[in-house]
Design an enzyme around this catalytic site. Structure first.
Site, PDB file in Angstrom:
ATOM      1  N   TYR A   1       0.861  -1.179   0.000  1.00 12.42           N
ATOM      2  CA  TYR A   1       0.000   0.000   0.000  1.00 12.42           C
ATOM      3  C   TYR A   1       0.894   1.225   0.000  1.00 12.42           C
ATOM      4  CZ  TYR A   1      -3.393   3.490   1.744  1.00 12.42           C
ATOM      5  OH  TYR A   1      -4.178   4.602   1.918  1.00 12.42           O
TER       6      TYR A   1
ATOM      7  N   ASP B   1       9.345   2.759  -0.880  1.00 13.73           N
ATOM      8  CA  ASP B   1       8.346   3.413  -0.037  1.00 13.73           C
ATOM      9  C   ASP B   1       8.628   3.019   1.410  1.00 13.73           C
ATOM     10  OD1 ASP B   1       4.675   3.402   0.174  1.00 13.73           O
ATOM     11  OD2 ASP B   1       6.244   4.334   1.391  1.00 13.73           O
TER      12      ASP B   1
ATOM     13  N   LYS C   1       5.073   8.908   8.823  1.00 11.41           N
ATOM     14  CA  LYS C   1       4.913   8.340  10.162  1.00 11.41           C
ATOM     15  C   LYS C   1       5.992   8.823  11.148  1.00 11.41           C
ATOM     16  CE  LYS C   1       2.589   4.385   8.081  1.00 11.41           C
ATOM     17  NZ  LYS C   1       1.188   4.413   8.529  1.00 11.41           N
TER      18      LYS C   1
HETATM   19  P1  KE4 Z   1      -0.584   8.321   4.661  1.00  8.40           P
HETATM   20  O1  KE4 Z   1      -1.108   9.051   3.444  1.00  8.40           O
HETATM   21  O2  KE4 Z   1      -1.641   7.483   5.338  1.00  8.40           O
HETATM   22  O3  KE4 Z   1       0.191   9.221   5.628  1.00  8.40           O
HETATM   23  O4  KE4 Z   1       0.552   7.289   4.149  1.00  8.40           O
HETATM   24  C1  KE4 Z   1       0.195   6.344   3.160  1.00  8.40           C
HETATM   25  C2  KE4 Z   1       1.164   5.168   3.207  1.00  8.40           C
HETATM   26  C3  KE4 Z   1       2.168   5.088   2.253  1.00  8.40           C
HETATM   27  N1  KE4 Z   1       3.059   4.081   2.253  1.00  8.40           N
HETATM   28  C4  KE4 Z   1       3.012   3.117   3.203  1.00  8.40           C
HETATM   29  C5  KE4 Z   1       4.028   2.006   3.174  1.00  8.40           C
HETATM   30  C6  KE4 Z   1       2.012   3.146   4.211  1.00  8.40           C
HETATM   31  O5  KE4 Z   1       1.971   2.166   5.150  1.00  8.40           O
HETATM   32  C7  KE4 Z   1       1.078   4.192   4.219  1.00  8.40           C
HETATM   33  C8  KE4 Z   1      -0.040   4.280   5.249  1.00  8.40           C
HETATM   34  N2  KE4 Z   1      -0.167   3.151   6.111  1.00  8.40           N
HETATM   35  C9  KE4 Z   1      -1.504   2.892   6.643  1.00  8.40           C
HETATM   36  C10 KE4 Z   1      -1.418   1.700   7.606  1.00  8.40           C
HETATM   37  N3  KE4 Z   1      -1.029   0.507   7.005  1.00  8.40           N
HETATM   38  C11 KE4 Z   1      -2.077   4.075   7.306  1.00  8.40           C
HETATM   39  C12 KE4 Z   1      -3.292   3.811   8.146  1.00  8.40           C
HETATM   40  C13 KE4 Z   1      -4.517   4.388   7.512  1.00  8.40           C
HETATM   41  O6  KE4 Z   1      -4.680   4.300   6.275  1.00  8.40           O
HETATM   42  O7  KE4 Z   1      -5.348   4.918   8.293  1.00  8.40           O
END
Ligand code: KE4
Length: 427
Positions: free
Chosen positions: A144, A239, A267
């Site tokens: 993701y 990523d 994060k």
């Molecule tokens: P954000 O746009 O949520 O800050 O980051 C997206 C993203 C990009 N790349 C990786 C590897 C990520 O894990 C994420 C976001 N992770 C999820 C949890 N697996 C965020 C939780 C959510 O969507 O509420």
């Protein structure tokens, strides 16, 4: 205990927000039941609106590597707050944060700050497409990268196929530019690159995957992607939104010794405040506007409060000279041994993937090396496990396809308490 009930708050929330939440995974869709409305958090524990306390293994999905409400981070935000919340202008603090990132991340010379991981990955793909003047990208099933259109693409049937939208609203023309391959399937990537490598702008990968549970790269997988990108003139994007500063002070690239062309962070880098980063060699990053032609922007990019939190957290990690990561590895071993023993006591088939303080538990025989194998997990058992733990005061991610996280605030006693909680379950 307060007389407020999570159910009541959820009923109100469902009137204002789709599904009652501002990010889908929070809605307990995979496990059912009522999300806990968190009132406060400190150290390794979170407290919901009813006053119930939980040992937390979600850690806000990764940022809380030092634990919630870390005093040094709160103090840094509080001090920055006295100077105002946002200026829409460059600040000295941004220079400090960039200097730390460049110092800690091996392949990084220049950075651009954003407000989320999604913005970072979206910007990284645009940069790769602009530099290579190519359109295709390769991603991996189960990884993701945020919710930009190009990444909301499901795997077609077969190994390496052009994707189809995994969400309404994503144009087929966009999805068609993304090729989805099973994680760790280097052969399929090699075949695809052999056929269309001259059209591929980027291969984007979670170097250690955390969005299908925790799944590790097979030996040679990332090295193979590196070689293929070099051979075909595509850009390798790591990523590291989740793994950056989590698995090593230099992220997965620091741990594994592989140099991507671009890196995305999030994060931890924001210390729990809104922050994303796209970064890499100066030669690539200077293609971003205003000095380069590739546009990228953000009103709150480099927000002073987020930057102050990020500086405080990265400084603590950087100054520990690896001691924090050794401590987190020891905590991870204690957790893994305890939970494995407790689950074996229940006679439950399971397997476990872990890198330091980032882990994935699967209710399947294993090994789990890609999404198809992760998907064989017993999801009904996971639901019972999740809610049983919640009743025992332990919070894990409300989905079998998420990673769990330990922090420096998880003591041996906290870890052992979570093990005892599993032993107490009737599964
Ligand atoms: P954000 O746009 O949520 O800050 O980051 C997206 C993203 C990009 N790349 C990786 C590897 C990520 O894990 C994420 C976001 N992770 C999820 C949890 N697996 C965020 C939780 C959510 O969507 O509420």
């Amino acid at each position: 205990m307060s007389d407020i009930r999570n159910e009541d708050l959820f009923e109100v929330a469902r009137q204002f927000f789709p599904g009652g939440v501002n990010s889908p995974v929070r809605a307990f869709g995979s496990v059912g039941g009522t999300p806990r409305f968190i009132q406060s958090a400190a150290g390794c524990r979170i407290t919901d609106a009813e006053g119930s306390e939980y040992i937390d293994f979600v850690g806000s999905w990764g940022p809380m590597i030092l634990g919630h409400a870390h005093p040094g981070i709160l103090e840094a935000i509080s001090q920055a707050l006295q100077d105002g919340t946002s200026f829409g202008a460059p600040t000295e603090r941004e220079n400090q944060l960039a200097s730390l990132i460049v110092q800690m991340m091996p392949g990084v010379e220049m950075v651009r700050l954003t407000s989320s991981g999604t913005e970072a990955t979206m910007s990284a793909l645009r940069l790769a497409r602009g530099i290579t003047e190519r359109d295709l990208c390769i991603k991996f099933e189960g990884c993701y990268h945020g919710h930009a259109d190009s990444f909301l693409v499901a795997a077609g049937s077969g190994a390496a196929t052009h994707g189809h939208p995994s969400s309404p609203g994503v144009p087929s023309a966009t999805a068609d530019l993304t090729c989805v391959v099973p994680y760790n399937d280097l052969e399929s990537v090699t075949d695809f690159m052999g056929e269309k490598g001259d059209q591929v702008a980027a291969i984007i990968v979670e170097p250690i995957a955390g969005n299908m549970g925790c799944v590790l790269p097979a030996a040679g997988f990332l090295e193979g992607l590196r070689e293929l990108c070099t051979q075909h003139g595509a850009m390798l994007i790591f990523d590291e939104v989740m793994t950056g500063f989590r698995v090593h002070p230099g992220g997965a690239q620091g741990l594994l010794g592989i140099d991507p062309d671009l890196t995305t962070l999030g994060k931890i880098v924001g210390g729990g405040m809104p922050m994303g980063v796209v970064c890499g060699p100066r030669s690539a990053m200077e293609q971003f506007s205003p000095i380069g032609p590739i546009y990228q922007a953000g009103t709150l990019s480099g927000n002073p409060l987020s930057v102050a939190a990020g500086i405080a957290l990265l400084t603590e990690l950087n100054n520990s000279s690896g001691e924090i990561y050794r401590d987190l590895e020891a905590k991870g071993q204690r957790l893994e041994e305890g939970w494995k023993q407790a689950l074996e006591g229940h006679g439950i088939t399971h397997c476990w993937n872990r890198v330091g303080s980032m882990f994935g538990l699967f209710f399947t025989e294993g090994p789990v090396t890609d999404f198809a194998q992760a998907a064989t997990s017993d999801q009904e058992l996971f639901r019972r496990f999740f809610h049983g733990l919640l009743r025992e005061g332990v919070a894990i991610a409300p989905s079998p396809f998420e990673a769990g996280f330990l922090s420096m605030a998880h003591s041996d006693a906290d870890i052992d308490q979570s093990t005892v909680a599993i032993e107490a379950l009737s599964l």
